[in-house]
Design a protein around this motif. Structure first.
Motif, PDB file in Angstrom:
ATOM      1  N   ASP A   1      -0.349   2.424  14.901  1.00  0.00           N
ATOM      2  CA  ASP A   1      -1.638   1.742  14.713  1.00  0.00           C
ATOM      3  C   ASP A   1      -1.442   0.303  14.273  1.00  0.00           C
ATOM      4  OD1 ASP A   1      -3.075   3.925  15.360  1.00  0.00           O
ATOM      5  OD2 ASP A   1      -3.641   4.467  13.311  1.00  0.00           O
ATOM      6  N   TYR A   2      -0.472   0.073  13.416  1.00  0.00           N
ATOM      7  CA  TYR A   2      -0.325  -1.251  12.802  1.00  0.00           C
ATOM      8  C   TYR A   2       0.478  -2.227  13.665  1.00  0.00           C
ATOM      9  CZ  TYR A   2       0.090  -4.931   9.419  1.00  0.00           C
ATOM     10  OH  TYR A   2       0.006  -6.148   8.821  1.00  0.00           O
ATOM     11  N   LEU A   3       1.542  -1.753  14.261  1.00  0.00           N
ATOM     12  CA  LEU A   3       2.454  -2.652  14.989  1.00  0.00           C
ATOM     13  C   LEU A   3       2.155  -2.642  16.486  1.00  0.00           C
ATOM     14  CD1 LEU A   3       5.713  -1.510  13.163  1.00  0.00           C
ATOM     15  CD2 LEU A   3       4.602  -3.724  12.876  1.00  0.00           C
ATOM     16  N   TYR A   4       2.384  -3.764  17.146  1.00  0.00           N
ATOM     17  CA  TYR A   4       2.245  -3.816  18.600  1.00  0.00           C
ATOM     18  C   TYR A   4       3.385  -3.042  19.233  1.00  0.00           C
ATOM     19  CZ  TYR A   4      -0.965  -7.699  17.816  1.00  0.00           C
ATOM     20  OH  TYR A   4      -2.010  -8.466  17.409  1.00  0.00           O
ATOM     21  N   GLU A   5       3.108  -2.552  20.438  1.00  0.00           N
ATOM     22  CA  GLU A   5       4.119  -1.750  21.113  1.00  0.00           C
ATOM     23  C   GLU A   5       5.411  -2.538  21.347  1.00  0.00           C
ATOM     24  OE1 GLU A   5       2.358   0.720  24.079  1.00  0.00           O
ATOM     25  OE2 GLU A   5       4.336   1.077  24.968  1.00  0.00           O
TER      26      GLU A   5
ATOM     27  N   MET B   1      10.892  -3.273  15.254  1.00  0.00           N
ATOM     28  CA  MET B   1      10.121  -3.421  14.013  1.00  0.00           C
ATOM     29  C   MET B   1       9.636  -2.061  13.519  1.00  0.00           C
ATOM     30  SD  MET B   1       8.045  -6.940  14.544  1.00  0.00           S
ATOM     31  CE  MET B   1       7.190  -6.956  13.015  1.00  0.00           C
ATOM     32  N   ARG B   2       9.599  -1.935  12.208  1.00  0.00           N
ATOM     33  CA  ARG B   2       9.086  -0.718  11.554  1.00  0.00           C
ATOM     34  C   ARG B   2       8.337  -1.131  10.297  1.00  0.00           C
ATOM     35  NH1 ARG B   2      11.695   4.249  12.860  1.00  0.00           N
ATOM     36  NH2 ARG B   2       9.932   5.088  11.729  1.00  0.00           N
ATOM     37  N   LEU B   3       7.580  -0.192   9.760  1.00  0.00           N
ATOM     38  CA  LEU B   3       6.990  -0.384   8.432  1.00  0.00           C
ATOM     39  C   LEU B   3       7.891   0.354   7.448  1.00  0.00           C
ATOM     40  CD1 LEU B   3       3.218   0.211   9.276  1.00  0.00           C
ATOM     41  CD2 LEU B   3       4.357  -1.986   8.853  1.00  0.00           C
ATOM     42  N   GLY B   4       8.472  -0.395   6.534  1.00  0.00           N
ATOM     43  CA  GLY B   4       9.474   0.179   5.630  1.00  0.00           C
ATOM     44  C   GLY B   4       8.968   1.380   4.849  1.00  0.00           C
ATOM     45  N   CYS B   5       7.692   1.381   4.504  1.00  0.00           N
ATOM     46  CA  CYS B   5       7.153   2.478   3.691  1.00  0.00           C
ATOM     47  C   CYS B   5       7.073   3.778   4.471  1.00  0.00           C
ATOM     48  CB  CYS B   5       5.784   2.112   3.126  1.00  0.00           C
ATOM     49  SG  CYS B   5       4.510   1.919   4.391  1.00  0.00           S
ATOM     50  N   GLN B   6       7.204   3.688   5.792  1.00  0.00           N
ATOM     51  CA  GLN B   6       7.089   4.889   6.628  1.00  0.00           C
ATOM     52  C   GLN B   6       8.449   5.456   7.030  1.00  0.00           C
ATOM     53  OE1 GLN B   6       3.791   6.094   7.577  1.00  0.00           O
ATOM     54  NE2 GLN B   6       3.569   4.755   5.810  1.00  0.00           N
TER      55      GLN B   6
ATOM     56  N   LEU C   1      17.010   6.566  11.948  1.00  0.00           N
ATOM     57  CA  LEU C   1      15.800   6.571  11.124  1.00  0.00           C
ATOM     58  C   LEU C   1      14.837   7.663  11.588  1.00  0.00           C
ATOM     59  CD1 LEU C   1      15.128   2.739  10.887  1.00  0.00           C
ATOM     60  CD2 LEU C   1      16.275   4.210   9.224  1.00  0.00           C
ATOM     61  N   SER C   2      13.893   8.002  10.714  1.00  0.00           N
ATOM     62  CA  SER C   2      12.859   8.964  11.067  1.00  0.00           C
ATOM     63  C   SER C   2      12.005   8.414  12.199  1.00  0.00           C
ATOM     64  CB  SER C   2      11.996   9.253   9.841  1.00  0.00           C
ATOM     65  OG  SER C   2      11.519   8.018   9.315  1.00  0.00           O
ATOM     66  N   LYS C   3      11.263   9.313  12.838  1.00  0.00           N
ATOM     67  CA  LYS C   3      10.453   8.920  13.995  1.00  0.00           C
ATOM     68  C   LYS C   3       9.336   7.966  13.599  1.00  0.00           C
ATOM     69  CE  LYS C   3      10.053  13.125  16.106  1.00  0.00           C
ATOM     70  NZ  LYS C   3       9.186  14.086  16.588  1.00  0.00           N
ATOM     71  N   ILE C   4       8.912   7.148  14.539  1.00  0.00           N
ATOM     72  CA  ILE C   4       7.802   6.215  14.317  1.00  0.00           C
ATOM     73  C   ILE C   4       6.533   7.011  14.023  1.00  0.00           C
ATOM     74  CG2 ILE C   4       6.354   4.514  15.513  1.00  0.00           C
ATOM     75  CD1 ILE C   4       9.016   3.704  16.996  1.00  0.00           C
ATOM     76  N   THR C   5       5.835   6.646  12.951  1.00  0.00           N
ATOM     77  CA  THR C   5       4.637   7.400  12.541  1.00  0.00           C
ATOM     78  C   THR C   5       3.391   6.867  13.246  1.00  0.00           C
ATOM     79  OG1 THR C   5       4.147   5.898  10.710  1.00  0.00           O
ATOM     80  CG2 THR C   5       5.626   7.751  10.228  1.00  0.00           C
ATOM     81  N   GLU C   6       2.313   7.629  13.160  1.00  0.00           N
ATOM     82  CA  GLU C   6       1.023   7.192  13.727  1.00  0.00           C
ATOM     83  C   GLU C   6       0.579   5.895  13.072  1.00  0.00           C
ATOM     84  OE1 GLU C   6      -0.635   8.407  16.325  1.00  0.00           O
ATOM     85  OE2 GLU C   6       1.088   9.733  16.536  1.00  0.00           O
ATOM     86  N   GLU C   7       0.824   5.763  11.774  1.00  0.00           N
ATOM     87  CA  GLU C   7       0.435   4.543  11.050  1.00  0.00           C
ATOM     88  C   GLU C   7       1.149   3.326  11.637  1.00  0.00           C
ATOM     89  OE1 GLU C   7       1.144   7.391   9.658  1.00  0.00           O
ATOM     90  OE2 GLU C   7      -0.616   7.861   8.441  1.00  0.00           O
TER      91      GLU C   7
ATOM     92  N   CYS D   1       0.817  -1.228   0.000  1.00  0.00           N
ATOM     93  CA  CYS D   1       0.000   0.000   0.000  1.00  0.00           C
ATOM     94  C   CYS D   1       0.848   1.273   0.000  1.00  0.00           C
ATOM     95  CB  CYS D   1      -0.892  -0.001   1.232  1.00  0.00           C
ATOM     96  SG  CYS D   1       0.030   0.138   2.788  1.00  0.00           S
ATOM     97  N   THR D   2       2.029   1.211   0.556  1.00  0.00           N
ATOM     98  CA  THR D   2       2.935   2.358   0.798  1.00  0.00           C
ATOM     99  C   THR D   2       2.326   3.415   1.720  1.00  0.00           C
ATOM    100  OG1 THR D   2       2.366   3.763  -1.112  1.00  0.00           O
ATOM    101  CG2 THR D   2       4.025   2.034  -1.477  1.00  0.00           C
ATOM    102  N   GLU D   3       1.266   3.069   2.413  1.00  0.00           N
ATOM    103  CA  GLU D   3       0.611   4.043   3.296  1.00  0.00           C
ATOM    104  C   GLU D   3       0.550   3.593   4.750  1.00  0.00           C
ATOM    105  OE1 GLU D   3      -3.130   4.572   1.487  1.00  0.00           O
ATOM    106  OE2 GLU D   3      -2.318   5.780  -0.157  1.00  0.00           O
ATOM    107  N   GLY D   4       1.251   2.497   5.058  1.00  0.00           N
ATOM    108  CA  GLY D   4       1.289   2.069   6.451  1.00  0.00           C
ATOM    109  C   GLY D   4       0.078   1.275   6.898  1.00  0.00           C
ATOM    110  N   THR D   5      -0.636   0.650   5.963  1.00  0.00           N
ATOM    111  CA  THR D   5      -1.830  -0.094   6.387  1.00  0.00           C
ATOM    112  C   THR D   5      -1.812  -1.587   6.067  1.00  0.00           C
ATOM    113  OG1 THR D   5      -2.946   0.566   4.355  1.00  0.00           O
ATOM    114  CG2 THR D   5      -3.369   1.896   6.304  1.00  0.00           C
TER     115      THR D   5
END
Ligand code: FES
Length: 98
Positions: free
Chosen positions: A64-68, A75-80, A55-61, A36-40
């Protein structure tokens, strides 16, 4: 210059500071995929082995997607993710280097 090590593919790539990981992956042949490239969708899920602070800061997406505990484990979402500077080492599932 920043440097990203794509551990499962054994690829190291130098790039300009501040580039998004998606753009970096267009410059280099690696097996990390994006959906999706949008974090979903989670297709781009990865783990930062080294250099989380670069790396850049953890986004809201990502929150929302990953457990704390996954976020705490790197873990990160690569697209973010943007690579701010320095050295970063990444790995991901499916092809994980042991
Ligand atoms: S590509 Fe879908 S969450 Fe990153």
């Amino acid at each position: 210059m920043a440097k990203v090590v794509f551990q499962p593919d054994n690829v190291t790539h130098e790039c300009e500071d501040g580039m998004s990981l998606i753009d970096i992956c267009e410059e280099v042949e690696v097996s990390l995929s994006f959906g999706c490239t949008e974090g979903t969708c989670g297709v781009c899920e990865l783990t930062v082995v080294e250099g989380r602070e670069n790396l850049s800061k953890i986004t809201e997406e990502e929150k929302d997607y990953l457990y704390e505990e996954d976020l705490e484990g790197g873990m990160r979402l690569g697209c973010q993710v943007k690579v701010r500077k320095g050295d970063v080492t990444l790995t991901w599932k499916g092809n994980r280097a042991k």
